[in-house]
Write a protein that holds these residues in place. Structure first.
Motif, PDB file in Angstrom:
ATOM      1  N   UNK A 113     -36.586   5.414  72.652  1.00  0.00           N
ATOM      2  CA  UNK A 113     -36.972   6.209  71.485  1.00  0.00           C
ATOM      3  C   UNK A 113     -36.157   7.504  71.388  1.00  0.00           C
ATOM      4  N   UNK A 114     -35.575   7.919  72.494  1.00  0.00           N
ATOM      5  CA  UNK A 114     -34.860   9.198  72.518  1.00  0.00           C
ATOM      6  C   UNK A 114     -33.374   9.029  72.243  1.00  0.00           C
ATOM      7  N   UNK A 172     -31.397   8.892  69.785  1.00  0.00           N
ATOM      8  CA  UNK A 172     -31.365   9.194  68.357  1.00  0.00           C
ATOM      9  C   UNK A 172     -30.807  10.606  68.208  1.00  0.00           C
ATOM     10  N   UNK A 173     -30.222  10.922  67.050  1.00  0.00           N
ATOM     11  CA  UNK A 173     -29.453  12.174  66.957  1.00  0.00           C
ATOM     12  C   UNK A 173     -30.156  13.436  67.456  1.00  0.00           C
ATOM     13  N   UNK A 174     -31.316  13.751  66.913  1.00  0.00           N
ATOM     14  CA  UNK A 174     -31.944  15.004  67.334  1.00  0.00           C
ATOM     15  C   UNK A 174     -32.332  14.962  68.805  1.00  0.00           C
ATOM     16  N   UNK A 175     -32.832  13.810  69.240  1.00  0.00           N
ATOM     17  CA  UNK A 175     -33.268  13.692  70.632  1.00  0.00           C
ATOM     18  C   UNK A 175     -32.085  13.807  71.590  1.00  0.00           C
ATOM     19  N   UNK A 182     -31.305  17.391  71.900  1.00  0.00           N
ATOM     20  CA  UNK A 182     -32.302  18.044  72.772  1.00  0.00           C
ATOM     21  C   UNK A 182     -32.002  17.741  74.249  1.00  0.00           C
ATOM     22  N   UNK A 203     -37.459  10.318  64.086  1.00  0.00           N
ATOM     23  CA  UNK A 203     -36.455   9.351  64.538  1.00  0.00           C
ATOM     24  C   UNK A 203     -37.084   8.046  65.028  1.00  0.00           C
ATOM     25  N   UNK A 204     -38.343   8.119  65.444  1.00  0.00           N
ATOM     26  CA  UNK A 204     -39.037   6.900  65.887  1.00  0.00           C
ATOM     27  C   UNK A 204     -39.939   6.320  64.803  1.00  0.00           C
ATOM     28  N   UNK A 261     -27.251  11.746  57.050  1.00  0.00           N
ATOM     29  CA  UNK A 261     -28.205  10.808  57.659  1.00  0.00           C
ATOM     30  C   UNK A 261     -29.106  10.155  56.618  1.00  0.00           C
TER      31      UNK A 261
END
Lengths: 468, 468, 468
Positions: free
Chosen positions: A385-386, A388-391, A394, B401-402, B444
């Motif tokens: 789940x992580x 992904x762009x924002x994750x 982070x 994102x999820x 995006x």
């Protein structure tokens, strides 16, 4: 749905310009994929993919779970029931359901990969919708029949240099052997040793698996030494077929060091079903430490994926089996559970232990401090789940200030979705460029360093960490 | 203290411009407030608010807790003691204390709402301070005496279409009935069923409440079936008075499925005070699952607010009662505790379960994965301390994102502070515009999608999730 | 490696300009360092630092742990073994190893401080590398021999107004006394009372320490009242030597209030080694609450550093002792463990309790809500691994919306690395300017407020919180 050439870059112009520059240095580098779940038989057989629904939906539980969350029963997506009772579903209707729900993927990682893939691989710029569903289905199916879309052609077009699969310890690795000797295929497809179900007595079918191991090894099923020896033997078998790593999926990364007598006693208890749940957990913890010991001996990189509660929805699991999109993360810790393992092997020469988590609190709290001290420990790329762009940004922000850039694993796509591989690696390269561009513009690193780092992240680091 | 028309938008110009455009599409949409704590009698009575201290300070524990943290005793803020022993305090002096401490609110959510409200509703642009305190107090009080500041006039001016209150299951809902039949009031004010204190035997006064339920139902207090029946009956009563949801506040969202015999046994034990703390917790867990069953049957949306340790400061609780600003969040988990409930009802048609948390680690780890799989589950908007600009953006980044945009609850103001409602909803709209603008500028999502999404977030989503 | 004058400021131009303006107001303010680990004897003796390796590497476990993580044994860095068996290592070779690994520090907090220090203090703009190692070593060593680089000259050049050390309760504070009476030194160097090892019976050597306390106090070692009295007495001794705070490092911040009989019973058990681990923990929890009681009585600020698992790598600990870079954070909670302490003293006049964490989930979840309610509680600045640009901004974003700016501790450098002090404080000032600039540009606070706040953060707040 036209692709922005500057997608994922920072919005501020000067920073975007730095990111663009950094990205251009790695955009075309070969893809190294040291951990994933592609079925190698598709490359052996090299048959065309049958249709858009099979290619993009049916086997991608990132995609099907979102449709399920919108109230679409899995039956209607053509997912077979374990008892074979499922209805036959027209792939075109599956594709149509997906297109009607395309707005649900806006802002998600899956949506981003799908849009990128449709645009880059199929030159599709109509967004999926009820109106476009049929024409997109036809266009994709037409393309899939051309030689350019055969699996090997795609493998080559994608620039994949190494692709690792994930395999059962007793797998004969026939597909890997077939590809290795096939003069018509020059890619490197390597297996990964994944022994979870052989290590944890609480895993359904464990006794049977131990018997299979013993039979292969020519020892008694009830012989603990034979069991350990068989695991060592199967690891060697994997190494002989190109494996570079062993992967371990655990709810909690507990490790324990038992003396031989105690280990044998618990093994005997497990084989005769006389073990309490707590004792079974201790034995599994011991075996995870044993896996580290074997890695120190045979050189396989040890990867640990921790903190996922598998098959949360019991009814769906009974009907459809595992990997249906309802594995749910739980709070994860590494520092205390891994202490026995790290105290014993954390400083062992050439031992590599890569830690993956889906509870992102562990990044700055435990993974970065561990990777920033133990030579063996590397911070695994954002998982599941992580991924992904924002994750991912982070993750970089949480890890880098403590562990720098050189104790990370490099990008891991971890995917079953073969066609999404280039979009995922490209996403990672764009995000690395964006993160580095921010540091450059804030005067925290200079441009020359950023240029070196981005190349290392994409190329030398995964080679070093995974001993490729 | 003049309001920036671009407040809360991203700082980069092109992104700000996209945000401004998106915001303009929802700025004037009606306010839908499906969960909150406004006292409905203020609308029945429609009496002017008495003064600035009563309006902004005394009943807003976000505001009083900050003054308390600066060393101001609650007595000095005019907060009455539960034993009635508190001193009388001049509202003007309360207001003055607040103004003298205005700098403490800089950068806080409360500070932002207060500034917005003072500026937009009262045309005040002097910042509160020791020097301005008296003149602001007088100006506000003068305004409050005008018809424009009567509660119903404000309700109408704020553009509130639906306002939900939170009510005790035995409340007769007289205010809601009065408003419903009042031809002079056209707003929709609906109750919410909040049964915590009737479900958990550890809650002080539980036995007495069960007796009240039984008396209403005409059954014996010691009759478990009558107890369940009474809860069902009171839910129907609420539904008949417009309720669309039932709300559940729990420290930990444990659920358990007991057979009828075991449930009855625990109920009997609780009624005769023979239950251990652990047994009481099991009974409460069973009743939470029962509430889900009732929601499946009667259609009330089930909302769960988890993870707050209430009334942390025991002495202050004894002196002043609950809701004094010292409810403190604790680590929260959902995946394991909710598993029994979700395995049973997670796929039930038309069941809606909205999950709220004040431990933000749960957003990406558990809430988004659950909402991205179970049709029933929706991610509740950031709650309480997290209902603030940066926290809201973290929530969006962690969830989207999820789970995408379509498995969220829409904005929830959850407020007791009637005058802050427009500022809070406006804040949310600006932040949604800002988040979407970032995605557009990073390639995006496209602008057409962003335009659709922001309207859905503000309008269709809360209607759908809360069945309005 | 030239320093960007705008380093750490936001990348967007208008926001950067606001940040630059705010920074200019605090850039030159004196340094207040109310908690840290500099050895005061370097100021008493005022001898030149011997070489670059001693100055930057050997005693800075932030730096050595990173080299260790790259596979460099601690022996090769000249770190002595506890048994004295370590090899002698040429400082030049230590420095060379560091320079060869300079790329590993890119993006880390240590890398940022080192680059800033080399550039600002030594006018070095060549990045460390294998090629530059020797010449940098020579240049630094030459500089260190000049009077400008004597410790006192640096103290004065850095603009340090107050520097707190951390000291054992039985330390005679000779260095502090020497500095206080030295007419040639005008700085303020104050001790901090750090009694952990005297409070927790599970701490190795506890019994011996209790005996030392008793001997000093002239009471029996087995006398609980004498033990408490001795701790009170040593606190007074520290206060008499300038101390303003007592610091407490605990794995978990448990507190408990025992009656005198029970406390005495546990103390007796501990002294005769008849206490279970659980009982020892209860006694330690009681003593932490006792420390709060003493702080209420004698005015010492109470600081709590919680959540670090010390000396994770047992073998390295045995060989090299503590503080070798393998203290690893674990999940931390404050709300429940501190409840007994806060219910008793949270509202006590003039009691200051500053909470530090390395698990950043606790910022928005517990620390901000506690600091935003209890007059006694202040949010400690980001600690240890979190004392880095991105982490500091996450801290501000997580804390401010709930607790504002005025319930924070002000910046704490917490360092052993004397030369890094200006770079650390400067970093903090730049980050505060950046965070405030963002709020100004988003219309969340006005410029006049931001100007007041940044001065308060750097100057008045640490003075107020630490009673300086």
């Amino acid at each position: 749905m036209t692709l922005d050439p500057d997608r994922l870059f920072p919005v501020e112009n000067a920073t975007r310009s730095v990111a663009r520059d950094l990205y251009s240095r790695v955009e075309a580098l070969p893809i190294i994929s040291p951990h994933g779940h592609v079925d190698p038989s598709i490359l052996v057989e090299d048959r065309p993919f049958s249709d858009a629904a099979e290619l993009f939906i049916r086997y991608d539980h990132y995609v099907t779970r979102m449709l399920h969350s919108a109230g679409v029963p899995l039956d209607r997506l053509g997912i077979p029931r374990v008892d074979g009772s499922g209805e036959q579903v027209d792939p075109r209707s599956v594709w149509r359901i997906f297109c009607e729900n395309w707005h649900r993927y806006a802002g998600t990682a899956s949506g981003y990969w799908l849009a990128t893939t449709l645009s880059e691989q199929f030159a599709i710029d109509d967004a999926p919708s009820a109106a476009s569903a049929d024409s997109l289905f036809d266009r994709i199916n037409t393309a899939l029949k051309t030689p350019e879309f055969a699996p090997r052609a795609l493998f080559s077009r994608f620039g994949i240099e190494v692709l690792a699969t994930t395999d059962d310890p007793m797998d004969d690795l026939a597909s890997h052997r077939a590809l290795a000797v096939d003069s018509g295929f020059s890619g490197r497809v390597i297996p990964t040793f994944r022994p979870d179900a052989y290590l944890d007595p609480a895993s359904p079918g464990w006794t049977h698996r131990v018997e299979t191991l013993a039979a292969w090894n020519g020892t008694e099923a009830g012989d603990y030494s034979g069991y350990v020896e068989a695991l060592e033997g199967r690891r060697r078998y994997f190494i002989d077929h190109g494996a570079v790593s062993a992967d371990h999926g655990v709810l909690r990364p507990d490790t324990a060091e038992l003396d031989a007598g105690e280990a044998k006693r618990l093994f005997d208890g497990a084989m005769s079903a006389r073990l309490s749940a707590a004792e079974a957990a201790v034995f599994a913890s011991h075996m995870l430490l044993e896996m580290a010991r074997m890695s120190v001996d045979d050189g396989l990189v040890m990867t640990v994926h921790a903190g996922v509660l598998r098959n949360h929805d019991t009814h769906t699991f009974r009907q459809f089996g595992p990997d249906m999109g309802h594995d749910i993360p739980v709070p994860t810790v590494f520092a205390e559970p891994l202490r026995p393992l790290l105290t014993r092997f954390g400083n062992a020469p050439d031992f590599h232990l890569v830690l993956f988590a889906v509870d992102e609190t562990v990044y700055s709290r435990e993974i970065a401090p561990l990777a920033g001290y133990y030579p063996a420990v590397y911070a695994g790329a954002p998982w599941w789940f992580l991924d992904a762009p924002d994750a991912v940004l982070r993750f970089r922000a949480a890890i880098t200030e403590t562990a720098g850039f050189y104790k990370g694993s490099g990008f891991i796509d971890d995917t079953r979705a073969f066609l999404s591989i280039p979009a995922r690696h490209d996403m990672s390269r764009r995000l690395d460029a964006s993160f580095l561009a921010g540091l450059v513009r804030q005067g925290r690193i200079d441009m020359a360093s950023a240029e070196r780092i981005i190349c290392d992240l994409v190329d030398s680091l995964p080679r070093e960490v995974f001993k490729l």
